[in-house]
Design an enzyme around this catalytic site. Sequence first.
Site, mmCIF file in Angstrom:
data_model
loop_
_atom_site.group_PDB
_atom_site.id
_atom_site.type_symbol
_atom_site.label_atom_id
_atom_site.label_comp_id
_atom_site.label_asym_id
_atom_site.label_seq_id
_atom_site.Cartn_x
_atom_site.Cartn_y
_atom_site.Cartn_z
ATOM 1 N N ASP A 112 0.017 -39.557 -1.771
ATOM 2 C CA ASP A 112 1.173 -38.987 -1.096
ATOM 3 C C ASP A 112 2.064 -38.172 -2.012
ATOM 4 O OD1 ASP A 112 2.184 -40.991 -2.635
ATOM 5 O OD2 ASP A 112 2.994 -42.187 -0.993
ATOM 6 N N ASP A 128 -0.631 -37.155 -7.127
ATOM 7 C CA ASP A 128 -1.944 -37.380 -6.524
ATOM 8 C C ASP A 128 -2.696 -36.080 -6.252
ATOM 9 O OD1 ASP A 128 -1.626 -40.228 -6.272
ATOM 10 O OD2 ASP A 128 -0.273 -39.862 -4.604
ATOM 11 N N ASP A 183 -4.098 -45.469 -2.639
ATOM 12 C CA ASP A 183 -2.865 -45.955 -3.225
ATOM 13 C C ASP A 183 -2.453 -47.223 -2.489
ATOM 14 O OD1 ASP A 183 -2.107 -44.865 -0.810
ATOM 15 O OD2 ASP A 183 -0.340 -43.840 -1.588
#
Length: 907
Positions: free
Chosen positions: A641, A645, A341
């Site tokens: 996070d 995800d 990310d």
Amino acid sequence: MQKARADRPVRNPPLDSAWHAEPPDAVIEAFATRADGLDPAEASRRLASQGANELPAPPRVHPLLRFLGQFNSSLIYFLLLASVAAAMLGHIIDATVIVAAVLINAIVGYVQEGRAERALDAIRDMIAPHAIVLRGGERHSVDAREIVPGDIVALEAGDKVPADLRIVRARGLLADEAILTGESVAVEKRERRVPADAPLGDRFSMLYSGTLVATGQAIGVAVATGAQTEIGRISALLSRVSPLTTPLLKQIDHFGRLFTWFAISMAAIVYAFAVLFRGYAWVDALLVVVALAVGAIPEGLPAVITITLAIGVQRMAARNAVVRRLPAVETLGATSVICSDKTGTLTRNEMTARRVTTASGETLVTGSGYAPDGVLESGSPSEEARDRLFLAAHLCNDAEVVERDGQWRVVGDPMEGALATLAAKGGLHAETIREQWSRIDEIPFDARHRFMATLHEGPGGQRRVFVKGAPERVIGMCRAQAQDGSETAIDMDDWSARIAHAASQGERVLAFAEMPARPDTERLSFDAVQNGDLVLLGTVGLIDPPREEAVEAIAACRSAGIAVKMITGDHVGTAAAIARQLAIADDPVAVEGREIDAVSDDELRGLVGRVSVFARTTPEHKLRIVRALQAEGHIVAMTGDGVNDAPALKQADVGVAMGRKGTEAAKEAAEMVLVDDNFASIVAAVQEGRTVYDNIRKVIAWTLPTNGGETLCVILAIAFGLALPMTPVQILWVNLVTEVTLGLVLAFERSEPSVMRRPPRRRDEPILSRFLVWRVVLVSLLFTAGVFFVYEYAMRQGLGEAAARTMVVNTLVVMEIFYLFNVRYLHTTSFSLIGAMGTPAVLGAIAAVVAAQLAFTYAPFMHSLFGSAPISFADGLLIVGIGVALMVVLEAEKAAMRRLMPSALAA
């Protein structure tokens, strides 16, 4: 849209219903509710019909069955067979070590499965415990589990959204949706409908369960509850993802099956040959064969592998990577693609003002974070419009930047904190300015108006209004622009081009304006600001800058043959700009989630190789991307996070969660947690993972040939009717004294210099590579030659069988010591100062082995136990000379392999 009947419970509509594209009145009508809420009796009927607003618990496997399931693998059967073989000879230490390794692996697997279940529990716990609903025209505080489709829910700043809501009314509403979209900045929400095909992050008319209301107030109608919510869909995805078997476990499992059958077949053949053709008594033959099997089976190997992985875990922890599952250590070293990310991992998660634009020119601002360290880079050291913009940025601002424990932190909105830091870099002192310019009134930021305004009284009693907000909104309210100390007409084309350029660099742009106010002005109104005498001061481009260490880490990944893919919920322009600054690829290609929706799984497999940036992604997108990469043969590490995800983290070969800003759902679904949320720590962990695999290969490269040499000696002696060069009990002694010492120290080896300059290994690469097979054969033959040479030498010298066998045992041990130095460096020469000195673990193990061999050779009680005899100093020198000759031959072979077949050493 058909109207639902009020006297019939309304079914919870499917999640793909585009409620964000419907006007609020139509949604209220569809759910047979009213603006003042459901009738309490109707709400009770719907609760009974629809079920509670909670995620369903998955079926649970009984803990005992889950624990017993950990033993269902050929590797475990192989280990237990070795343990039985060792126990039959009374070799209790080896048997105990094997059983301990089996139990450790079973416990680790059992705990990991429990963590996967807790990942689902963590998602279920994210639904708000209580909520305010309107029922029968009255406000009620209810348990969030009692919310039903059609309920009217009221929310304020700080509330957790209890269900998926279509916004009916919003005022100054910002929502933190990072757990679903990964976007770092709170999203403006409003009542207006959006296109039906809008991605999740652009559905501004919706609030989703589990997200947070950052500012403002909202009234919304519940359109999905429980498993039908977005967070419920993620939970369902997570429950359907089966954890993958790591490459190492696959390889060891395959190796275990092959070696088990090989050892059994070899033992049976030798036993039959010894009894039928060499006249051995069946008991004596059985004793020899069992000793032979124990010598052949590397029973200490699994324990050493477990210890090697555990040491890797400790080293990774020292580099801010906490591993929650042992095999993940090695898997990370095999990673060929890292999907990361953006916010906080590749970037600092600290907004920074990077560019100040006025009508007169552009100023770049150095420095990052909230520390007021940096300079203004422009042709003019002072510019009136820019200085006035700094004042506006400082005063039209509710955030404060403070220094605590040497760290600068923002109290308030990160973007406003970045503006406060910009003003400080421009020479403004916060306390002095606030004393000189007292705030009288303000218009808070409102998503409908897209600007904030403050009224201040300054030196001499002058009153002034400062405005900041979306560029197109603020510029549209201005009558002129400040330029070179005067006011000129606004050039809209010029400003549009400048704003577009800043946006292409990944910057979020804010515009600033000011106007004088009458001395008696006490209150601000929207009309007074919108229709006033505003003068445009300029714009500020803000960015969440890349981490400097991330730039270096990505360069290290590329040199190691590891591709980096950015998967983010942020806008594609911002993500692509950050990717260019990070040099993720020579020319990063970016796509949006809607483009992923438009391709099939087969087409996606071709797409993922070319694309470096995936923006505006949903959990399904992330899961499909990871699976597409795995289908192409990649070993994938995935960072994340948020709850969004978690499915991809579980699907990936190695899921990496953020320790600081990560949700519990993400951490429970991951195999590794980064303490510092830093991409550089992932790369450091990759290096440690590669080192772990190198050390496992070194353990195998040392164990199999040494065991093979012992085994081959016995087989050849039986085959040719020769006297055994070692007795069965002496074979066990060699295994005991070397495997618990020399076989273990390779687990402590540090990284070789070339470890991050080699490409990642293939997913299907066998644990016994061609080079290792060659090494097993070559070293086994050299050991066998050394053993028979020493035995024949001793017998020709008339030393007797006991002394000859003692020399053979010592020769084997010495050759194993010198071979240990050779195998410590598989990719470089061992003839160096570092290679010759050895680590403390190596030197300690050698000292222990030498002490044991001295006792074996010279202690009288050992003579009676093992049939050994003392040997002369000259014979000892001969044995050491054989060890030196072995190392010289193997170093020459290694040098030839590096020159002629460099890929063989890497395989």
